[in-house]
Design a protein around this motif. Structure first.
Motif, PDB file in Angstrom:
ATOM      1  N   THR A  47      40.329  37.898  38.529  1.00 39.01           N
ATOM      2  CA  THR A  47      39.889  35.551  38.206  1.00 39.01           C
ATOM      3  C   THR A  47      40.284  35.092  37.647  1.00 39.01           C
ATOM      4  OG1 THR A  47      38.979  37.120  35.529  1.00 39.01           O
ATOM      5  CG2 THR A  47      37.364  36.855  38.069  1.00 39.01           C
ATOM      6  N   SER A  48      41.916  35.750  37.402  1.00 38.24           N
ATOM      7  CA  SER A  48      42.666  34.302  35.867  1.00 38.24           C
ATOM      8  C   SER A  48      43.049  33.624  36.436  1.00 38.24           C
ATOM      9  CB  SER A  48      43.624  35.160  35.445  1.00 38.24           C
ATOM     10  OG  SER A  48      43.907  35.706  36.246  1.00 38.24           O
ATOM     11  N   ALA A  49      43.803  33.168  38.210  1.00 42.24           N
ATOM     12  CA  ALA A  49      43.795  32.403  39.215  1.00 42.24           C
ATOM     13  C   ALA A  49      42.777  32.275  39.705  1.00 42.24           C
ATOM     14  CB  ALA A  49      45.368  32.463  39.666  1.00 42.24           C
ATOM     15  N   LEU A  50      41.645  32.092  39.500  1.00 44.70           N
ATOM     16  CA  LEU A  50      40.395  31.434  40.632  1.00 44.70           C
ATOM     17  C   LEU A  50      39.744  30.248  40.078  1.00 44.70           C
ATOM     18  CD1 LEU A  50      39.471  34.844  42.046  1.00 44.70           C
ATOM     19  CD2 LEU A  50      41.176  33.710  42.747  1.00 44.70           C
ATOM     20  N   GLY A  51      38.821  29.537  40.950  1.00 49.62           N
ATOM     21  CA  GLY A  51      38.056  28.867  40.594  1.00 49.62           C
ATOM     22  C   GLY A  51      36.517  29.471  40.110  1.00 49.62           C
ATOM     23  N   VAL A  52      35.205  28.759  39.528  1.00 43.08           N
ATOM     24  CA  VAL A  52      34.695  29.042  39.403  1.00 43.08           C
ATOM     25  C   VAL A  52      34.009  30.337  40.193  1.00 43.08           C
ATOM     26  CG1 VAL A  52      32.339  28.337  38.267  1.00 43.08           C
ATOM     27  CG2 VAL A  52      34.338  27.493  37.731  1.00 43.08           C
ATOM     28  N   VAL A  89      34.999  51.073  36.875  1.00 38.96           N
ATOM     29  CA  VAL A  89      36.122  49.980  36.670  1.00 38.96           C
ATOM     30  C   VAL A  89      36.531  49.464  36.002  1.00 38.96           C
ATOM     31  CG1 VAL A  89      36.231  47.795  38.069  1.00 38.96           C
ATOM     32  CG2 VAL A  89      34.185  49.408  38.372  1.00 38.96           C
ATOM     33  N   VAL A  90      37.755  49.692  36.058  1.00 40.24           N
ATOM     34  CA  VAL A  90      38.331  48.942  34.344  1.00 40.24           C
ATOM     35  C   VAL A  90      38.592  47.332  34.879  1.00 40.24           C
ATOM     36  CG1 VAL A  90      40.558  49.676  33.092  1.00 40.24           C
ATOM     37  CG2 VAL A  90      39.224  51.364  33.917  1.00 40.24           C
ATOM     38  N   PHE A  91      38.615  46.767  34.100  1.00 43.33           N
ATOM     39  CA  PHE A  91      38.507  45.581  34.550  1.00 43.33           C
ATOM     40  C   PHE A  91      39.673  44.374  33.105  1.00 43.33           C
ATOM     41  CE2 PHE A  91      36.981  41.321  34.270  1.00 43.33           C
ATOM     42  CZ  PHE A  91      37.069  40.081  35.631  1.00 43.33           C
ATOM     43  N   ILE A  92      40.784  44.231  33.489  1.00 48.84           N
ATOM     44  CA  ILE A  92      40.823  43.954  32.764  1.00 48.84           C
ATOM     45  C   ILE A  92      40.961  42.318  32.385  1.00 48.84           C
ATOM     46  CG2 ILE A  92      43.724  43.656  32.272  1.00 48.84           C
ATOM     47  CD1 ILE A  92      42.969  46.346  33.749  1.00 48.84           C
ATOM     48  N   THR A  93      41.524  41.412  31.706  1.00 50.93           N
ATOM     49  CA  THR A  93      41.066  39.685  31.458  1.00 50.93           C
ATOM     50  C   THR A  93      40.789  39.156  30.019  1.00 50.93           C
ATOM     51  OG1 THR A  93      39.473  38.529  32.400  1.00 50.93           O
ATOM     52  CG2 THR A  93      38.719  40.169  30.987  1.00 50.93           C
ATOM     53  N   HIS A  94      41.108  38.262  30.508  1.00 50.08           N
ATOM     54  CA  HIS A  94      41.783  37.263  28.687  1.00 50.08           C
ATOM     55  C   HIS A  94      40.574  37.023  28.312  1.00 50.08           C
ATOM     56  CE1 HIS A  94      45.026  35.506  30.142  1.00 50.08           C
ATOM     57  NE2 HIS A  94      44.285  35.014  30.800  1.00 50.08           N
ATOM     58  N   ASN A  95      39.507  36.449  29.569  1.00 44.90           N
ATOM     59  CA  ASN A  95      38.668  35.851  29.344  1.00 44.90           C
ATOM     60  C   ASN A  95      36.980  36.717  29.113  1.00 44.90           C
ATOM     61  OD1 ASN A  95      36.301  34.116  30.036  1.00 44.90           O
ATOM     62  ND2 ASN A  95      37.459  32.873  31.700  1.00 44.90           N
ATOM     63  N   VAL A  96      36.671  36.318  27.572  1.00 44.99           N
ATOM     64  CA  VAL A  96      35.439  37.427  27.133  1.00 44.99           C
ATOM     65  C   VAL A  96      34.191  36.216  28.158  1.00 44.99           C
ATOM     66  CG1 VAL A  96      33.693  36.585  25.637  1.00 44.99           C
ATOM     67  CG2 VAL A  96      36.610  36.462  25.209  1.00 44.99           C
ATOM     68  N   ARG A  97      34.355  35.005  28.340  1.00 40.63           N
ATOM     69  CA  ARG A  97      32.876  35.227  29.515  1.00 40.63           C
ATOM     70  C   ARG A  97      32.978  36.066  30.745  1.00 40.63           C
ATOM     71  NH1 ARG A  97      32.881  29.863  31.237  1.00 40.63           N
ATOM     72  NH2 ARG A  97      31.047  29.952  32.149  1.00 40.63           N
ATOM     73  N   HIS A  98      34.370  36.472  31.716  1.00 40.17           N
ATOM     74  CA  HIS A  98      34.058  36.828  32.835  1.00 40.17           C
ATOM     75  C   HIS A  98      33.441  38.410  32.399  1.00 40.17           C
ATOM     76  CE1 HIS A  98      37.047  33.787  34.879  1.00 40.17           C
ATOM     77  NE2 HIS A  98      35.786  33.231  34.058  1.00 40.17           N
ATOM     78  N   LEU A 103      38.532  45.890  29.658  1.00 34.79           N
ATOM     79  CA  LEU A 103      39.516  45.786  28.559  1.00 34.79           C
ATOM     80  C   LEU A 103      40.139  44.357  28.503  1.00 34.79           C
ATOM     81  CD1 LEU A 103      41.417  47.742  27.571  1.00 34.79           C
ATOM     82  CD2 LEU A 103      42.523  48.126  29.464  1.00 34.79           C
ATOM     83  N   LEU A 104      39.933  44.027  26.996  1.00 35.84           N
ATOM     84  CA  LEU A 104      40.099  42.313  26.870  1.00 35.84           C
ATOM     85  C   LEU A 104      41.740  42.407  25.424  1.00 35.84           C
ATOM     86  CD1 LEU A 104      37.141  42.509  25.949  1.00 35.84           C
ATOM     87  CD2 LEU A 104      37.891  40.365  27.088  1.00 35.84           C
ATOM     88  N   GLY A 105      41.924  41.413  26.102  1.00 35.69           N
ATOM     89  CA  GLY A 105      43.775  41.464  24.900  1.00 35.69           C
ATOM     90  C   GLY A 105      44.654  40.488  24.913  1.00 35.69           C
ATOM     91  N   ASP A 106      45.305  39.763  24.246  1.00 36.47           N
ATOM     92  CA  ASP A 106      45.745  38.492  24.904  1.00 36.47           C
ATOM     93  C   ASP A 106      47.109  38.831  25.037  1.00 36.47           C
ATOM     94  OD1 ASP A 106      46.052  35.756  24.275  1.00 36.47           O
ATOM     95  OD2 ASP A 106      45.724  35.548  21.668  1.00 36.47           O
ATOM     96  N   ASN A 107      48.203  37.411  25.087  1.00 33.54           N
ATOM     97  CA  ASN A 107      49.247  37.592  26.185  1.00 33.54           C
ATOM     98  C   ASN A 107      50.187  38.739  24.971  1.00 33.54           C
ATOM     99  OD1 ASN A 107      48.531  36.176  28.560  1.00 33.54           O
ATOM    100  ND2 ASN A 107      48.927  34.092  27.431  1.00 33.54           N
TER     101      ASN A 107
END
Lengths: 262, 374
Positions: free
Chosen positions: A177-182, A202-211, A39-43
């Motif tokens: 993953t938003s606060a984590l290192g590589v 799994v419902v994975f919320i992120t705003h990082n396209v690569r993740h 689930l992607l989206g900006d703030n």
């Protein structure tokens, strides 16, 4: 690939209003077992509101939620957890001062009967914690190690392992993953992959396209409270996802001024 | 990508092995244990001949320590659950006055007066907790309000009813009452009589008690202290509820997300704190035979200091009942030991302040060790 199964959760035209603010304006999503649905989206796109509706924190203003084909009504998060919908929140997954084992069984403590009294079965809790952690690739000094000594990625992993151990059918990960290192991000993504292979949705919320691209089977983009559609893996490029998230037009202009580095 | 990220299955080379000392350091009781040894060593070296370690002397500081322990257990569990109760001292005065008014002034049977007082005080404790979890206000403020409210009533009511601030005569009405014995009686009298006959402890040499041991039994106050410490310790470390206490104080929101009934835990701990204060008050009333409007003054702070010396964090989520009990023991031994050693008693407060500061600094350091913060 997933269409042969019935959806585990179906959210139909979910609307959520907070007073005069329309946080969600008719969002529909289907979650299938064994898929990683990103689930992607900006703030401010409505991601948090949407997952909180799914996990029973908010009640939708309009729309219906089907869980395993039946319409459901959750009064509080506890109901959702009992039904098998577990949520792992970014910062609130674990209590740092408590041991891994105490955290793992928090709210689900195993009991050992001693006459009429039930005591916390530390032996069993410690054994299961060590087994589960080993299975997830975390090597603890001991089950009494404080969660505070674990890295952010390890904490997320412990929280995910906990949800899986207690029978989650749907695992909602709020920006894990938003606060984590590589390196830590890679570990969490590997964990997501393991969990999905067990048949858990799994419902994975992120705003990082690569993740999202790393583990996602399907991608739903939210923008200003609306869904811009769901795409299968392979049908969409990272650039297209990025554009959808940011609302296209403005982003193209911004990107131009930044030399295409975003 | 996912496969490449597979973490290695061997031990992480960046996690140092913990030394035994470090491991011992993160036990919450450490400060209490070290302090207890230090205090006893000090008084054995410098005040051994003062009578502090005769049977009477031991009983003397044991009673004072037991009093501290009773309220420290309640304060400890509450603090680990993330809250404070500043109304403990006022609750002690209020509970004592309630027993005195009900039994002496109104003529109720003493057992009924005690039971009613327990119900009343635990309900007030519950109200404290309810207000805290409902309003989300710091418990510091809510219980500070009750500190004044309860103390005010404790001074006002006896003046209104009896035109005095101390109500006596409880021993006359409590004689033979079974519940009164539970708080004011003594056990093991036969054993102490035997100890006296065998010459192991000293006996009275003159007067009507000639031949009887100076210490004729263990007061129920000490029994209460030991029972409460064991109960609190088992509850905290060996039960599901104990895990919820840690969780409620460690991070209430994270605990709620996994289904821990945080509000219920906190309210129950406020009620337990009130229960402990009432036990203290009842024992005191039965011992003195009277209730005074100024009883229990500053006890809330002494309880909190004992808990902090025992290794609990003021921010909640970490601590130990055994540690708090050792903190109370240090308290009792030093307070009475200074008296035996002939040191000016006001210096006890200096000691309190110094040891409190030292304990808090040590605890902060230990917290960093546990959580790995820098």
């Amino acid at each position: 690939m997933t269409s042969i199964h019935a959806p585990l959760i179906e959210m139909r035209n979910i609307e959520k209003h907070f007073g005069s603010v329309i946080a969600l304006a008719g969002v529909s999503v289907q979650i299938y077992p064994g898929e990683c649905h990103c689930l992607l989206g900006d703030n401010g796109a409505g991601k948090s509101t949407f997952i909180k509706t799914m996990s029973g924190v908010h009640k939708p203003t309009r729309g219906e939620i089907l869980f395993e084909g039946k319409a459901m009504q959750f009064d509080d998060p506890r109901d959702a957890i009992t039904a098998g919908i577990a949520t792992v929140y970014q910062d609130l997954a674990m209590i740092p001062l408590m041991s891994v084992s105490r955290n793992f069984f928090m709210g689900n403590e195993p009991l050992k009967k001693f006459g009429p009294f039930g005591f916390f079965d530390h032996e069993k809790a410690n054994r299961i914690t060590m087994e589960e952690m080993r299975a997830m690739g975390i090597n603890l000094r001991g089950p009494d190690q404080a969660v505070g000594t674990l890295s952010g990625g390890e904490r997320q992993t412990v929280a995910i392992a906990r949800a899986v151990h207690f029978g989650a059918k749907v695992l909602i990960l709020d920006e894990p993953t938003s606060a984590l290192g590589v390196r830590q991000t890679a570990n969490v993504l590997a964990t997501v992959d393991k969990v999905r292979k067990k048949g858990i949705a799994v419902v994975f919320i992120t705003h990082n396209v690569r993740h999202a691209m790393a583990v996602g089977d399907r991608f739903t983009v939210l923008n200003r409270g609306k869904t811009l559609g769901t795409a299968q893996r392979g049908q969409i490029t990272p650039e297209e996802l990025q554009d959808l998230m940011a609302g296209g037009q403005e982003m193209a202009e911004l990107e131009g001024s930044l030399g295409g580095t975003v | 990508m996912a496969d490449a990220a597979q973490p290695p299955s061997m031990a992480d080379e960046r996690v140092k092995k913990m030394s035994g000392l470090r491991r011992a350091l993160i036990r919450p009781e450490l400060g209490g244990i070290v302090g207890t040894i230090a205090v006893f060593t000090f008084f054995i070296l410098f005040a051994f001949d003062s009578g502090m370690f005769s049977s009477q002397g031991v009983l003397n500081w044991s009673i004072v320590s037991a009093q501290f322990m009773i309220i420290a257990v309640g304060a400890c569990l509450l603090m680990i659950a993330g809250e404070f109760d500043l109304s403990v001292g006022s609750m002690i005065g209020f509970a004592g006055m309630s027993i005195a008014i009900l039994s002496v002034t109104l003529g109720w049977p003493v057992w009924l007066a005690i039971l009613t007082t327990f119900v009343l005080c635990i309900a007030i404790g519950g109200l404290n907790g309810y207000i805290v979890v409902r309003t989300g206000l710091p418990s510091f403020i809510v219980t500070l309000a009750f500190l004044f409210i309860l103390r005010g009533f404790t001074i006002f009511l006896p003046q209104l009813i009896e035109r005095k601030t101390i109500i006596g005569g409880i021993n006359d009405v409590s004689a033979g009452d079974p519940l009164a014995w539970l708080f004011g009686g003594k056990i093991l009298k036969g054993f102490f009589a035997w100890l006296g006959e065998a010459g192991i402890i000293s006996t009275f040499e003159r007067g009507i008690n000639k031949g009887q041991p100076v210490v004729d039994g263990i007061p129920m106050l000490i029994v209460w202290a030991i029972v409460l410490v064991i109960f609190g310790h088992v509850l905290l470390t060996r039960t599901r509820f104990g895990n919820w206490i840690f969780a409620a104080g460690g991070d209430a929101q994270a605990a709620r997300y996994v289904g821990v009934p945080v509000n219920r835990v906190k309210i129950l701990m406020f009620m337990f704190s009130a229960f402990c204060a009432t036990v203290f008050a009842t024992c005191q009333v039965m011992e003195f035979g009277s209730a005074g409007a100024d009883r229990g003054l500053l006890k809330e702070f002494e309880a909190i200091i004992a808990v902090v010396i025992g290794g609990a964090l003021l921010t909640g989520g970490y601590g130990s009942v055994i540690g708090a009990a050792l903190g109370a023991l240090i308290f009792g031994v030093v307070q009475q030991g200074l008296f035996f050693a002939g040191v000016e008693s006001s210096l006890f407060r200096v000691f309190l302040g110094v040891i409190l500061l030292g304990a808090v600094i040590l605890n902060t350091y230990i917290r960093r060790l546990i959580t790995g913060e820098r």
